[in-house]
Design an enzyme around this catalytic site. Structure first.
Site, PDB file in Angstrom:
ATOM      1  N   GLU A 167       0.621  -1.361   0.003  1.00 57.62           N
ATOM      2  CA  GLU A 167       0.084   0.173   0.050  1.00 57.62           C
ATOM      3  C   GLU A 167       0.840   1.266   0.014  1.00 57.62           C
ATOM      4  O   GLU A 167       1.996   1.281   0.366  1.00 57.62           O
ATOM      5  CB  GLU A 167      -0.893   0.055   1.152  1.00 57.62           C
ATOM      6  CG  GLU A 167      -2.029  -1.080   1.094  1.00 57.62           C
ATOM      7  CD  GLU A 167      -2.913  -0.813   2.370  1.00 57.62           C
ATOM      8  OE1 GLU A 167      -4.012  -1.494   2.301  1.00 57.62           O
ATOM      9  OE2 GLU A 167      -2.390  -0.800   3.491  1.00 57.62           O
TER      10      GLU A 167
ATOM     11  N   CYS B  49       3.662   8.630   0.793  1.00 56.76           N
ATOM     12  CA  CYS B  49       4.305   7.735   1.767  1.00 56.76           C
ATOM     13  C   CYS B  49       4.344   6.064   0.902  1.00 56.76           C
ATOM     14  O   CYS B  49       3.203   5.721   0.573  1.00 56.76           O
ATOM     15  CB  CYS B  49       3.257   7.376   2.880  1.00 56.76           C
ATOM     16  SG  CYS B  49       3.681   6.296   4.113  1.00 56.76           S
TER      17      CYS B  49
ATOM     18  N   CYS C 177       6.863  -6.929   7.084  1.00 58.15           N
ATOM     19  CA  CYS C 177       8.132  -6.159   7.786  1.00 58.15           C
ATOM     20  C   CYS C 177       8.454  -7.240   8.606  1.00 58.15           C
ATOM     21  O   CYS C 177       7.739  -8.016   9.237  1.00 58.15           O
ATOM     22  CB  CYS C 177       7.906  -4.985   8.425  1.00 58.15           C
ATOM     23  SG  CYS C 177       9.271  -4.504   9.187  1.00 58.15           S
TER      24      CYS C 177
ATOM     25  N   CYS D 208       7.177  -5.070  15.411  1.00 55.97           N
ATOM     26  CA  CYS D 208       6.611  -4.025  16.368  1.00 55.97           C
ATOM     27  C   CYS D 208       5.130  -4.239  16.678  1.00 55.97           C
ATOM     28  O   CYS D 208       4.334  -4.697  15.939  1.00 55.97           O
ATOM     29  CB  CYS D 208       6.745  -2.651  15.772  1.00 55.97           C
ATOM     30  SG  CYS D 208       8.266  -2.369  15.206  1.00 55.97           S
TER      31      CYS D 208
ATOM     32  N   CYS E 248       2.359  -2.320  15.353  1.00 59.18           N
ATOM     33  CA  CYS E 248       2.271  -1.950  13.700  1.00 59.18           C
ATOM     34  C   CYS E 248       1.458  -3.140  13.264  1.00 59.18           C
ATOM     35  O   CYS E 248       2.050  -4.409  13.290  1.00 59.18           O
ATOM     36  CB  CYS E 248       3.613  -1.755  13.400  1.00 59.18           C
ATOM     37  SG  CYS E 248       3.827  -1.530  11.602  1.00 59.18           S
TER      38      CYS E 248
ATOM     39  N   GLY F 132       7.253  -1.969   5.798  1.00 58.18           N
ATOM     40  CA  GLY F 132       8.392  -2.405   5.627  1.00 58.18           C
ATOM     41  C   GLY F 132       9.587  -1.440   6.334  1.00 58.18           C
ATOM     42  O   GLY F 132       9.202  -0.406   6.703  1.00 58.18           O
TER      43      GLY F 132
ATOM     44  N   SER G 156      12.498   6.564   7.184  1.00 58.51           N
ATOM     45  CA  SER G 156      12.423   6.508   8.620  1.00 58.51           C
ATOM     46  C   SER G 156      12.777   4.807   8.701  1.00 58.51           C
ATOM     47  O   SER G 156      12.401   4.025   8.063  1.00 58.51           O
ATOM     48  CB  SER G 156      10.807   6.410   8.683  1.00 58.51           C
ATOM     49  OG  SER G 156      10.392   6.043  10.167  1.00 58.51           O
TER      50      SER G 156
ATOM     51  N   ASN H 140      -2.225   4.627  16.378  1.00 55.07           N
ATOM     52  CA  ASN H 140      -3.331   4.500  15.777  1.00 55.07           C
ATOM     53  C   ASN H 140      -3.872   2.915  16.174  1.00 55.07           C
ATOM     54  O   ASN H 140      -3.143   2.059  16.189  1.00 55.07           O
ATOM     55  CB  ASN H 140      -2.942   4.649  14.348  1.00 55.07           C
ATOM     56  CG  ASN H 140      -2.780   6.102  13.858  1.00 55.07           C
ATOM     57  OD1 ASN H 140      -3.422   6.846  14.194  1.00 55.07           O
ATOM     58  ND2 ASN H 140      -1.631   6.137  13.221  1.00 55.07           N
TER      59      ASN H 140
ATOM     60  N   CYS I  37       0.171   6.079   9.712  1.00 54.22           N
ATOM     61  CA  CYS I  37       1.245   5.080  10.058  1.00 54.22           C
ATOM     62  C   CYS I  37       0.979   3.646  10.735  1.00 54.22           C
ATOM     63  O   CYS I  37       0.155   3.719  11.385  1.00 54.22           O
ATOM     64  CB  CYS I  37       2.054   5.931  10.925  1.00 54.22           C
ATOM     65  SG  CYS I  37       2.695   7.417  10.486  1.00 54.22           S
TER      66      CYS I  37
HETATM   67  N1  SAH Z   1       9.832   0.663   9.410  1.00 55.26           N
HETATM   68  C1  SAH Z   1       9.977   2.050   9.541  1.00 55.26           C
HETATM   69  C2  SAH Z   1       9.205   2.809   8.568  1.00 55.26           C
HETATM   70  C3  SAH Z   1       7.920   2.257   8.396  1.00 55.26           C
HETATM   71  S1  SAH Z   1       6.997   2.584   9.817  1.00 55.26           S
HETATM   72  C4  SAH Z   1       9.937   2.606  10.896  1.00 55.26           C
HETATM   73  O1  SAH Z   1       9.677   1.949  11.710  1.00 55.26           O
HETATM   74  O2  SAH Z   1      10.267   3.976  11.124  1.00 55.26           O
HETATM   75  C5  SAH Z   1       6.544   4.260   9.629  1.00 55.26           C
HETATM   76  C6  SAH Z   1       6.151   4.818  11.289  1.00 55.26           C
HETATM   77  O3  SAH Z   1       4.779   4.527  11.638  1.00 55.26           O
HETATM   78  C7  SAH Z   1       7.024   4.528  12.327  1.00 55.26           C
HETATM   79  O4  SAH Z   1       7.478   5.965  13.045  1.00 55.26           O
HETATM   80  C8  SAH Z   1       6.196   3.633  13.073  1.00 55.26           C
HETATM   81  O5  SAH Z   1       6.462   3.616  14.525  1.00 55.26           O
HETATM   82  C9  SAH Z   1       4.981   4.214  12.961  1.00 55.26           C
HETATM   83  N2  SAH Z   1       3.794   3.368  13.421  1.00 55.26           N
HETATM   84  C10 SAH Z   1       3.625   1.928  13.254  1.00 55.26           C
HETATM   85  N3  SAH Z   1       2.405   1.572  13.826  1.00 55.26           N
HETATM   86  C11 SAH Z   1       1.926   2.712  14.227  1.00 55.26           C
HETATM   87  C12 SAH Z   1       0.610   2.622  14.924  1.00 55.26           C
HETATM   88  N4  SAH Z   1      -0.326   1.659  14.997  1.00 55.26           N
HETATM   89  N5  SAH Z   1       0.207   3.981  15.142  1.00 55.26           N
HETATM   90  C13 SAH Z   1       1.099   5.278  15.025  1.00 55.26           C
HETATM   91  N6  SAH Z   1       2.248   5.064  14.461  1.00 55.26           N
HETATM   92  C14 SAH Z   1       2.567   3.841  13.952  1.00 55.26           C
HETATM   93 FE1  SF4 Z   2       7.950  -1.726  13.059  1.00 51.65          FE
HETATM   94 FE2  SF4 Z   2       8.178  -0.142  11.044  1.00 51.65          FE
HETATM   95 FE3  SF4 Z   2       8.339  -2.554  10.499  1.00 51.65          FE
HETATM   96 FE4  SF4 Z   2       6.258  -1.552  11.397  1.00 51.65          FE
HETATM   97  S1  SF4 Z   2       7.184  -1.252   9.428  1.00 51.65           S
HETATM   98  S2  SF4 Z   2       6.952  -3.424  12.221  1.00 51.65           S
HETATM   99  S3  SF4 Z   2       6.813   0.309  12.559  1.00 51.65           S
HETATM  100  S4  SF4 Z   2       9.686  -1.482  11.809  1.00 51.65           S
END
Ligand code: SAH
Ligand code: SF4
Length: 394
Positions: free
Chosen positions: A124, A143, A150, A154, A157, A201, A233, A332, A375
């Site tokens: 996406e 974006c 990924c 996390c 996420c 990712g 990022s 979120n 995000c």
């Molecule tokens: N993998 C990279 C980039 C993609 S994620 C990273 O983690 O930085 C992009 C951003 O979205 C990151 O800052 C991540 O922490 C944030 N993010 C992930 N899940 C989220 C959520 N449920 N609510 C708000 N931000 C989130």
């Molecule tokens: Fe973590 Fe970024 Fe991967 Fe989501 S996309 S699992 S926030 S590293």
């Protein structure tokens, strides 16, 4: 669910003789036996065009069509001979990234699009337009995803919870951007101004493809986007941060911290132990020293986990003195509803603690939360998404 797949599908062919005919190509070919047009640098495209018996200047014409006119097919390249167009379509095709669904929010200013790649993987991307009444810079930000899924896992996420599928190619990353650029052009809308690698990712885990995509974006003979308008990022992959700092193009760096201490960080990011927090901060200080640019720290606020005032104070201690900026992102909603965003007052209290210690800090205004476009919500779900506003067909 309404689906725009049929009307949006791009014509696309993948030539069967590509692997053979492409053997004269450079590195992109060794990595991928069937490169797409967007995988090739201009010198690689020139060499390829010459290997097909055409003069190198034809490559520059193709380049212009691809990156200035945002052509979707070789057929559009009117000043390129038909025979060469056919050869190119067979040996360096446009990448297969078919838009299968789009949802919009914020009165159409935020548009999330689902792409299906050649092997069926779904990724996406989101286009975020900013209302000129509130954003005098008139930004149009894409974006992009750098991987299908990924591996970082996390817990907050949606992408991380769905697991890793594969890295995207340079062409697949570029295709996400060009699709939006083309439509903005056709609609007479704001040209793209910014690209953020904040989709699905971990971009630093797919560094080569990501960097080559940035080179395509920046190329003055092509899209010509300023490097400072591109942000990568990362969850904190130290080798990637160091590489980025050493690049000749100075793109923005955002580092997702989410916790002021190692123990909590490893709880939120199960793979975080690979690069402990002090190492990440050292690499960030090196980035600042080398580039003179500030680092953005992303901090996803989760009620009861990392939102206490004392955690804000510890965070300020950890990053104090660095040329940086903290972006607080109230989490979120994802499938795990035990992870919640803090109240507004608690969010502001966290911000105040940082500000009181001289750490510049903003609370991110999320766009597209209601369409899972914000995000961390970019998860390719096979089930229907709710279509909020049908994108205008052009
Ligand atoms: N993998 C990279 C980039 C993609 S994620 C990273 O983690 O930085 C992009 C951003 O979205 C990151 O800052 C991540 O922490 C944030 N993010 C992930 N899940 C989220 C959520 N449920 N609510 C708000 N931000 C989130
Ligand atoms: Fe973590 Fe970024 Fe991967 Fe989501 S996309 S699992 S926030 S590293």
């Amino acid at each position: 669910m309404a689906c725009c797949a049929d009307s949006m599908a791009q014509p696309h062919t993948r030539g069967h003789g590509a692997a053979r005919a492409a053997s004269c190509l450079g590195e992109a070919v060794r990595l991928n036996p069937m490169p797409s047009l967007y995988d090739l640098s201009l010198p690689e495209l020139e060499a390829h065009v010459e290997s097909l018996g055409a003069p190198a200047y034809r490559a520059r014409q193709v380049w212009e069509w691809a990156y200035r006119q945002y052509a979707a097919t070789y057929d559009e390249m009117a000043n390129v001979p038909a025979a060469l167009r056919a050869q190119l379509a067979a040996t360096a095709p446009f990448p297969e990234a078919a838009p299968v669904r789009e949802v919009a929010a914020d009165d159409g200013l935020t548009r999330k699009r689902l792409f299906r790649l050649h092997d069926g993987k779904l990724v996406e991307s989101v286009l975020m337009l900013y209302d000129p009444r509130s954003d005098s810079r008139g930004r149009a930000t894409v974006c992009v995803s750098s991987q299908a899924g990924c591996a970082m896992g996390c817990i907050f996420c949606a992408t991380g919870q769905s697991g890793f599928e594969r890295n995207l190619t340079t062409a697949e990353i570029v295709a996400q951007i060009i699709a939006f650029a083309r439509e903005q052009r056709e609609a007479g809308g704001q040209p793209l101004t910014n690209v953020v690698f904040m989709g699905m990712g971990e971009p630093m885990a797919n560094y080569r493809a990501v960097w080559a995509a940035i080179e395509r974006l920046h190329d003055p003979a092509g899209i010509n986007m300023a490097a400072r308008h591109v942000t990568v990022s990362t969850v904190g992959l130290v080798p990637g941060i160091r590489k980025l700092a050493a690049e000749p193009l100075q793109v923005g760096l955002a580092v997702s911290l989410h916790a002021p201490d190692e123990t909590l960080r490893e709880r939120l990011i199960p793979t975080a132990h690979r690069y402990p927090l002090p190492d990440i901060l050292t690499a960030c200080r090196e980035y600042v020293a080398r580039t003179g640019r500030r680092v953005t720290f992303e901090y996803c606020l989760m009620a009861g986990l990392n939102d206490a005032p004392e955690q804000a104070r510890s965070l300020a201690d950890a990053i104090g003195g660095m040329l940086c900026h903290v972006n607080l992102i109230p989490v979120n909603p994802t499938a795990d509803n035990s992870i919640r965003r803090p109240s507004r007052s608690r969010t502001l209290a966290f911000q105040r603690e940082l500000a009181a210690r001289g750490v510049p800090c903003t609370v991110r205004v999320e766009k597209g939360v209601e369409i899972s476009a914000a995000c961390g919500q970019l998860r390719a779900e096979p089930q229907p998404l709710e279509l909020m506003t049908a994108p205008a067909r052009r």
